[in-house]
Design an enzyme around this catalytic site. Sequence first.
Site, PDB file in Angstrom:
ATOM      1  N   ARG A 206      64.432  22.353  85.339  1.00 36.82           N
ATOM      2  CA  ARG A 206      64.933  21.292  86.209  1.00 36.82           C
ATOM      3  C   ARG A 206      64.198  19.997  85.922  1.00 36.82           C
ATOM      4  NH1 ARG A 206      60.515  18.814  88.794  1.00 36.82           N
ATOM      5  NH2 ARG A 206      59.411  20.206  90.186  1.00 36.82           N
ATOM      6  N   GLU A 314      63.362  15.205  97.526  1.00 39.65           N
ATOM      7  CA  GLU A 314      62.192  14.359  97.255  1.00 39.65           C
ATOM      8  C   GLU A 314      62.527  13.219  96.303  1.00 39.65           C
ATOM      9  OE1 GLU A 314      58.149  15.030  94.826  1.00 39.65           O
ATOM     10  OE2 GLU A 314      58.310  16.285  96.614  1.00 39.65           O
ATOM     11  N   ARG A 318      67.819  16.243  91.847  1.00 43.41           N
ATOM     12  CA  ARG A 318      67.126  17.315  91.133  1.00 43.41           C
ATOM     13  C   ARG A 318      68.212  18.034  90.330  1.00 43.41           C
ATOM     14  NH1 ARG A 318      61.843  18.891  93.029  1.00 43.41           N
ATOM     15  NH2 ARG A 318      60.771  16.894  93.191  1.00 43.41           N
ATOM     16  N   CYS A 361      56.992  11.246  93.604  1.00 49.22           N
ATOM     17  CA  CYS A 361      55.599  11.698  93.535  1.00 49.22           C
ATOM     18  C   CYS A 361      55.048  11.508  92.129  1.00 49.22           C
ATOM     19  CB  CYS A 361      55.503  13.167  93.937  1.00 49.22           C
ATOM     20  SG  CYS A 361      53.799  13.761  94.023  1.00 49.22           S
ATOM     21  N   THR A 363      53.028  13.142  90.557  1.00 51.30           N
ATOM     22  CA  THR A 363      52.811  14.404  89.854  1.00 51.30           C
ATOM     23  C   THR A 363      53.951  14.743  88.906  1.00 51.30           C
ATOM     24  OG1 THR A 363      53.832  15.687  91.634  1.00 51.30           O
ATOM     25  CG2 THR A 363      51.462  15.323  91.773  1.00 51.30           C
ATOM     26  N   ARG A 370      60.312  20.687  85.017  1.00 48.42           N
ATOM     27  CA  ARG A 370      59.635  21.956  85.245  1.00 48.42           C
ATOM     28  C   ARG A 370      60.487  23.053  84.632  1.00 48.42           C
ATOM     29  NH1 ARG A 370      59.247  26.253  88.848  1.00 48.42           N
ATOM     30  NH2 ARG A 370      57.117  27.105  88.947  1.00 48.42           N
ATOM     31  N   ARG A 401      53.512  30.428  90.499  1.00 52.53           N
ATOM     32  CA  ARG A 401      54.051  30.326  91.845  1.00 52.53           C
ATOM     33  C   ARG A 401      54.653  31.657  92.261  1.00 52.53           C
ATOM     34  NH1 ARG A 401      57.437  24.597  92.237  1.00 52.53           N
ATOM     35  NH2 ARG A 401      55.791  23.209  91.505  1.00 52.53           N
ATOM     36  N   GLU A 406      56.904  27.289  95.317  1.00 57.93           N
ATOM     37  CA  GLU A 406      55.534  27.003  95.728  1.00 57.93           C
ATOM     38  C   GLU A 406      55.275  27.508  97.148  1.00 57.93           C
ATOM     39  OE1 GLU A 406      52.451  23.286  95.076  1.00 57.93           O
ATOM     40  OE2 GLU A 406      54.600  22.888  95.287  1.00 57.93           O
TER      41      GLU A 406
END
Length: 451
Positions: A206, A314, A318, A361, A363, A370, A401, A406
């Site tokens: 993703r 977020e 996605r 974010c 990160t 991912r 995970r 998560e």
Amino acid sequence: MNSFRMFRTASALGRQYMKQGARGFATTSRASAQGSQKNALALVGAAGMGLTMVGFMNSRSETQGSILDEINERLIRIEGFLVSYKSMLDDIESIKKSHPGNLMAKHFDKEYFLSLEPALQARLAKIVKSGVDNPDSGMGCYAMNPEDYDLFKPYLDKVIRDYHKIEGEVKHVTNWSLEGLKDKLPEGGKLDLTKLGLGELSMRVRVGRNLASYPLPGAMTKQDRLDMEKDMIKAFKKLMADPAYGGTYYSLTPGTDYSISDEKYKQLVKAHIMFKDMAADSYLASAGIASDWPYGRGCYVSADKQFIVWVGEEDHLRIMCMKKGSVLNEVFDRLRDACDVVEKNASKFAHSPDYGYVTSCPTNLGTGMRASVHIKVPNLTADGTDKKAKAVCKPLGLSVRGVGGEHTPIGADGTVDISPSARLVIQEAEIICALYNGIELLLQEEKKAKL
């Protein structure tokens, strides 16, 4: 000071504020942040009194009165800003000591904040709000607009480098081609997991993407969210009409042509197709990302259920491709094509010259990718936890995970979710290669754990 001199001084301050505008606010905000809050507020109050006297002595029309009313309203807002910034700056200093792992606080520079123009101070305050409200945050920052990473680079670059463990130049390069990575690929370039002794696995790749034409989710209004969803529905209709994709869209926004019931929503969440209610996430709530739930949220699902796009989580989007199989190239190549088709039919994705694809974010900056598989490691999880698996995977550059994502438990049979940790200053093609090579090394450690 007699009344006449006081009024003259106040009037002068008022006229100065009208001339200098934001510079007057910058002075008061600096005074407040440096501990002279009473003096700063007194200056604002004096300026307001001056403006009132100017209006009383000079007003000859309704227009002048309305201008003064507007400026007085702004002065009231300024007082609120001063108080909130003082509290915020004090909180950050406290968090630096109590939670050294909070990267927002660790790298926050008060002098840099005070050097910014008022409008930029307000923007940066929103970016760090989640980390202030949630001291236990690991990151503590969420960008509010696509240009934030470049605009606030003197501060955010330190945060980004720390998290992504980058010492040299941060210059992200996007590349999906495996052609230049033959030294990292098995012979023939096929990432076939059966060659590692595995059968078919749940494979998922993703990326997070945001549309350049909208603020990021934390700064979106309810109307922004509704408008963006409408734009995406137009794009999804083109995919639905294409036999290669088909499928449908599920909207959480009440009253649309694609709205679904609460029961259907729960079914989709249970099937790991739809995302959970973000309003329950304190980090996203503080950042403004969870605001206006459930308006502007939904997901597109292709006919074969192997291509999914979340809307309004977020990040704006996605984009995910998943498949039960053994050849990583298949799911990787489909995601590349899916990203191209979504951008072509929707709108240009937000992109930074240095940090690659922009995400809320820090990160996820860079690839926003991912790539993961569900793999059984019963020996490394014999104690019922993923502690040993994480200890083994960390040096391999892999994250572990639970099977539900998560903060979820591992499978009863020792199944865990494995993915490369790196996102930034790594190419998309390198991530999928890192996953394949990481799995090979992990399996070696799994055999050792049996001995």
